[in-house]
Design a protein around this motif. Structure first.
Motif, PDB file in Angstrom:
ATOM      1  N   HIS A  68       0.697  -1.225  -0.080  1.00 56.72           N
ATOM      2  CA  HIS A  68       0.065   0.156   0.051  1.00 56.72           C
ATOM      3  C   HIS A  68       0.960   1.352   0.156  1.00 56.72           C
ATOM      4  O   HIS A  68       1.904   1.123   0.280  1.00 56.72           O
ATOM      5  CB  HIS A  68      -0.826  -0.020   1.150  1.00 56.72           C
ATOM      6  N   LEU A  69       0.248   2.484  -0.493  1.00 59.25           N
ATOM      7  CA  LEU A  69       1.046   3.669  -0.641  1.00 59.25           C
ATOM      8  C   LEU A  69       1.022   4.333   0.633  1.00 59.25           C
ATOM      9  O   LEU A  69       0.183   4.341   1.615  1.00 59.25           O
ATOM     10  CB  LEU A  69       0.411   4.273  -1.623  1.00 59.25           C
ATOM     11  N   CYS A  70       2.094   5.111   0.673  1.00 55.85           N
ATOM     12  CA  CYS A  70       2.320   6.077   2.181  1.00 55.85           C
ATOM     13  C   CYS A  70       2.408   7.515   1.567  1.00 55.85           C
ATOM     14  O   CYS A  70       3.442   7.519   1.003  1.00 55.85           O
ATOM     15  CB  CYS A  70       3.506   5.778   3.052  1.00 55.85           C
ATOM     16  N   THR A  71       1.793   8.634   2.213  1.00 54.34           N
ATOM     17  CA  THR A  71       2.051   9.712   1.768  1.00 54.34           C
ATOM     18  C   THR A  71       3.127  10.410   2.647  1.00 54.34           C
ATOM     19  O   THR A  71       3.238   9.854   3.776  1.00 54.34           O
ATOM     20  CB  THR A  71       0.706  10.789   1.858  1.00 54.34           C
ATOM     21  N   PHE A  72       3.472  11.732   2.469  1.00 55.33           N
ATOM     22  CA  PHE A  72       4.588  12.354   3.270  1.00 55.33           C
ATOM     23  C   PHE A  72       3.842  12.625   4.735  1.00 55.33           C
ATOM     24  O   PHE A  72       4.526  12.341   5.820  1.00 55.33           O
ATOM     25  CB  PHE A  72       4.972  13.537   2.772  1.00 55.33           C
ATOM     26  N   GLU A  73       2.446  12.881   4.738  1.00 54.58           N
ATOM     27  CA  GLU A  73       1.579  13.024   5.752  1.00 54.58           C
ATOM     28  C   GLU A  73       1.576  11.720   6.584  1.00 54.58           C
ATOM     29  O   GLU A  73       1.730  11.718   7.815  1.00 54.58           O
ATOM     30  CB  GLU A  73       0.344  13.401   5.630  1.00 54.58           C
ATOM     31  N   GLU A 108       4.789  11.720   8.595  1.00 53.12           N
ATOM     32  CA  GLU A 108       4.706  12.805   9.751  1.00 53.12           C
ATOM     33  C   GLU A 108       3.968  12.005  10.938  1.00 53.12           C
ATOM     34  O   GLU A 108       4.158  12.074  12.105  1.00 53.12           O
ATOM     35  CB  GLU A 108       3.928  13.795   9.110  1.00 53.12           C
ATOM     36  N   ARG A 109       2.917  11.508  10.627  1.00 53.03           N
ATOM     37  CA  ARG A 109       2.178  10.831  11.517  1.00 53.03           C
ATOM     38  C   ARG A 109       2.836   9.672  12.414  1.00 53.03           C
ATOM     39  O   ARG A 109       2.804   9.781  13.792  1.00 53.03           O
ATOM     40  CB  ARG A 109       0.793  10.181  11.103  1.00 53.03           C
ATOM     41  N   ALA A 110       3.456   8.853  11.684  1.00 52.29           N
ATOM     42  CA  ALA A 110       4.309   7.930  12.319  1.00 52.29           C
ATOM     43  C   ALA A 110       5.253   8.486  13.024  1.00 52.29           C
ATOM     44  O   ALA A 110       5.652   7.721  14.241  1.00 52.29           O
ATOM     45  CB  ALA A 110       4.936   7.139  11.070  1.00 52.29           C
ATOM     46  N   ARG A 157       5.155  11.325  14.515  1.00 53.43           N
ATOM     47  CA  ARG A 157       4.495  12.135  15.658  1.00 53.43           C
ATOM     48  C   ARG A 157       4.139  10.975  16.837  1.00 53.43           C
ATOM     49  O   ARG A 157       3.932  11.631  18.058  1.00 53.43           O
ATOM     50  CB  ARG A 157       3.377  12.840  14.930  1.00 53.43           C
ATOM     51  N   LEU A 158       3.777   9.995  16.462  1.00 59.68           N
ATOM     52  CA  LEU A 158       3.540   8.889  17.702  1.00 59.68           C
ATOM     53  C   LEU A 158       4.540   8.861  18.578  1.00 59.68           C
ATOM     54  O   LEU A 158       4.268   8.878  19.592  1.00 59.68           O
ATOM     55  CB  LEU A 158       3.208   7.565  16.944  1.00 59.68           C
ATOM     56  N   LEU A 159       5.647   9.079  18.172  1.00 60.96           N
ATOM     57  CA  LEU A 159       6.884   9.071  19.028  1.00 60.96           C
ATOM     58  C   LEU A 159       7.328  10.556  19.853  1.00 60.96           C
ATOM     59  O   LEU A 159       7.707  10.573  20.742  1.00 60.96           O
ATOM     60  CB  LEU A 159       8.351   8.701  18.404  1.00 60.96           C
ATOM     61  N   TYR A 160       6.937  11.431  18.754  1.00 65.47           N
ATOM     62  CA  TYR A 160       7.194  12.931  19.250  1.00 65.47           C
ATOM     63  C   TYR A 160       5.981  13.760  18.881  1.00 65.47           C
ATOM     64  O   TYR A 160       5.808  14.392  17.626  1.00 65.47           O
ATOM     65  CB  TYR A 160       8.556  13.517  18.462  1.00 65.47           C
ATOM     66  N   PRO A 161       4.906  13.756  19.841  1.00 65.62           N
ATOM     67  CA  PRO A 161       3.778  14.298  19.699  1.00 65.62           C
ATOM     68  C   PRO A 161       3.936  15.803  19.557  1.00 65.62           C
ATOM     69  O   PRO A 161       2.802  16.274  18.697  1.00 65.62           O
ATOM     70  CB  PRO A 161       2.888  14.091  20.973  1.00 65.62           C
ATOM     71  N   SER A 162       4.755  16.518  19.791  1.00 68.00           N
ATOM     72  CA  SER A 162       5.061  18.061  19.568  1.00 68.00           C
ATOM     73  C   SER A 162       5.679  18.392  18.143  1.00 68.00           C
ATOM     74  O   SER A 162       6.056  19.447  17.845  1.00 68.00           O
ATOM     75  CB  SER A 162       5.932  18.396  20.533  1.00 68.00           C
ATOM     76  N   LEU A 163       5.738  17.058  17.449  1.00 72.61           N
ATOM     77  CA  LEU A 163       6.359  17.404  15.889  1.00 72.61           C
ATOM     78  C   LEU A 163       5.839  18.759  15.301  1.00 72.61           C
ATOM     79  O   LEU A 163       4.776  18.482  15.215  1.00 72.61           O
ATOM     80  CB  LEU A 163       6.554  15.984  15.203  1.00 72.61           C
ATOM     81  N   ALA A 192       4.758   2.504  10.756  1.00 71.93           N
ATOM     82  CA  ALA A 192       4.780   3.223  12.080  1.00 71.93           C
ATOM     83  C   ALA A 192       5.971   2.054  12.974  1.00 71.93           C
ATOM     84  O   ALA A 192       6.785   2.758  13.824  1.00 71.93           O
ATOM     85  CB  ALA A 192       3.572   3.011  12.833  1.00 71.93           C
ATOM     86  N   GLN A 193       5.791   1.058  12.647  1.00 72.34           N
ATOM     87  CA  GLN A 193       6.818  -0.147  13.383  1.00 72.34           C
ATOM     88  C   GLN A 193       8.268   0.370  13.008  1.00 72.34           C
ATOM     89  O   GLN A 193       9.174   0.040  13.770  1.00 72.34           O
ATOM     90  CB  GLN A 193       6.322  -1.566  13.172  1.00 72.34           C
TER      91      GLN A 193
END
Length: 331
Positions: free
Chosen positions: A255-260, A263-265, A267-273, A314-315
């Motif tokens: 499946h495809l992934c966007t730049f966003e 970013e979301r992946a 942000r799971l580690l750094y919520p303030s990104l 995300a992993q």
């Protein structure tokens, strides 16, 4: 049984680690092995590191004979940036290196050769493709769909050489088209996905905004990624496969992934990104002209190799992000 792995980069090291973990011997070959970096991934008495050049056929053949090698995973290659700087060397390593591996396999009657290829061989056709899933045996116009880089041209050549050695000489070959590989380590060589990850994770780990000014690390549409550890698992699956009839397989998430999505992946580690885009993407991933709208069909790899991806985006980000932080802190 000993498996020779050419190229002691991230994928080669993880492949050696996977083989060693199941009790097999591996010979990890590199022209200039980064031993400290290698040890961060694989440090096993079952894995021996040797310095050798894949463009030296005699040395390669002697090595196979001396160590009782029965299978080869060939990952050694120069990537796009290095090839642009020295195209003749890149063609020598990426084409003659493959030719030497295949000829050595023929000469020594090896059981299997697995070659690392790339989905960049497909990129020029994205503008004309309208299906739901991109097949390995895609339609190709030999001129207008010519490779978009010397690197991609060498990978197309490698795939065809492998199929010809299979058809003409009975060498059992499998070519794996890796999607954009997510990885990070302390050794040399950085993939474009690794640059994307570093550009987001490095500043975020310091509480700073991630300023994106490199047009190569942001894209329109989607891109297909794969974890370096999944590439290693696919390599081993290809070594084990009893009847890999198709011969060429895509190794990607399906499946495809966007730049966003990237970013979301993070942000799971750094919520303030916080991300500041100072460049506007005009095309697809890594500066390619065409925007991608269809992911690859990975069913053949599941059906004939018994492989499917084990790690989500995300992993992968969660695993490799700390290595990006470490490299930022200790350049």
């Amino acid at each position: 049984m000993t498996t020779l792995i050419t190229g002691a980069g991230v994928i080669g090291c993880h492949t050696a680690r996977t083989l060693a973990a199941r009790g097999e011997d591996a010979l990890l070959l590199d022209l200039r092995p980064a031993r400290e970096a290698i040890a961060t991934i694989v440090d096993s008495p079952r894995v021996r590191i040797v310095e050798a050049d894949v463009t030296d056929f005699s040395a390669l053949s002697d090595l196979i004979a001396a160590h009782g090698v029965r299978r080869i995973v060939h990952t050694a290659a120069l990537l796009s940036t290095a090839i642009r700087e020295n195209p003749l060397k890149g063609i020598e390593v990426n084409v003659m290196g493959v030719a030497n591996v295949l000829e050595a396999a023929r000469h020594h009657a090896l059981e299997r050769v697995v070659l690392a290829s790339s989905t960049t061989v497909c990129y020029p056709t994205f503008g004309d493709f309208h299906g739901d899933a991109f097949p390995e045996d895609f339609a190709l116009k030999s001129i207008s769909h010519r490779p978009g880089s010397i690197y991609a041209a060498t990978k197309v050549t490698a795939e065809h050489l492998a199929l010809l050695y299979r058809d003409l000489y009975g060498v059992s070959t499998v070519s794996l088209r890796y999607a954009a590989v997510i990885s990070a380590w302390s050794g040399p060589g950085t993939s474009v996905p690794g640059r994307v990850l570093s550009s987001l994770v490095g500043p975020a780990s310091l509480g700073q905004p991630s300023v994106i000014s490199d047009p190569y690390v942001v894209w329109r549409g989607g891109e297909e990624f794969i974890d370096a550890r999944d590439c290693a698992l696919a390599n081993v699956a290809a070594l084990d496969a009893t009847h890999p009839a198709q011969g060429v397989y895509t190794v990607g998430l399906g499946h495809l992934c966007t730049f966003e999505d990237f970013e979301r992946a993070v942000r799971l580690l750094y919520p303030s990104l916080k991300v500041e885009l100072r460049t506007v993407p005009t095309g697809g991933f890594a500066g390619f002209a065409h925007v991608r709208h269809a992911a690859s069909d990975i069913d053949a790899a599941a059906r004939e190799l018994g492989w499917r991806p084990a790690f989500s985006l995300a992993q992968s980000v969660a695993h490799f992000a700390p290595l990006c932080v470490a490299s930022t802190a200790h350049p």
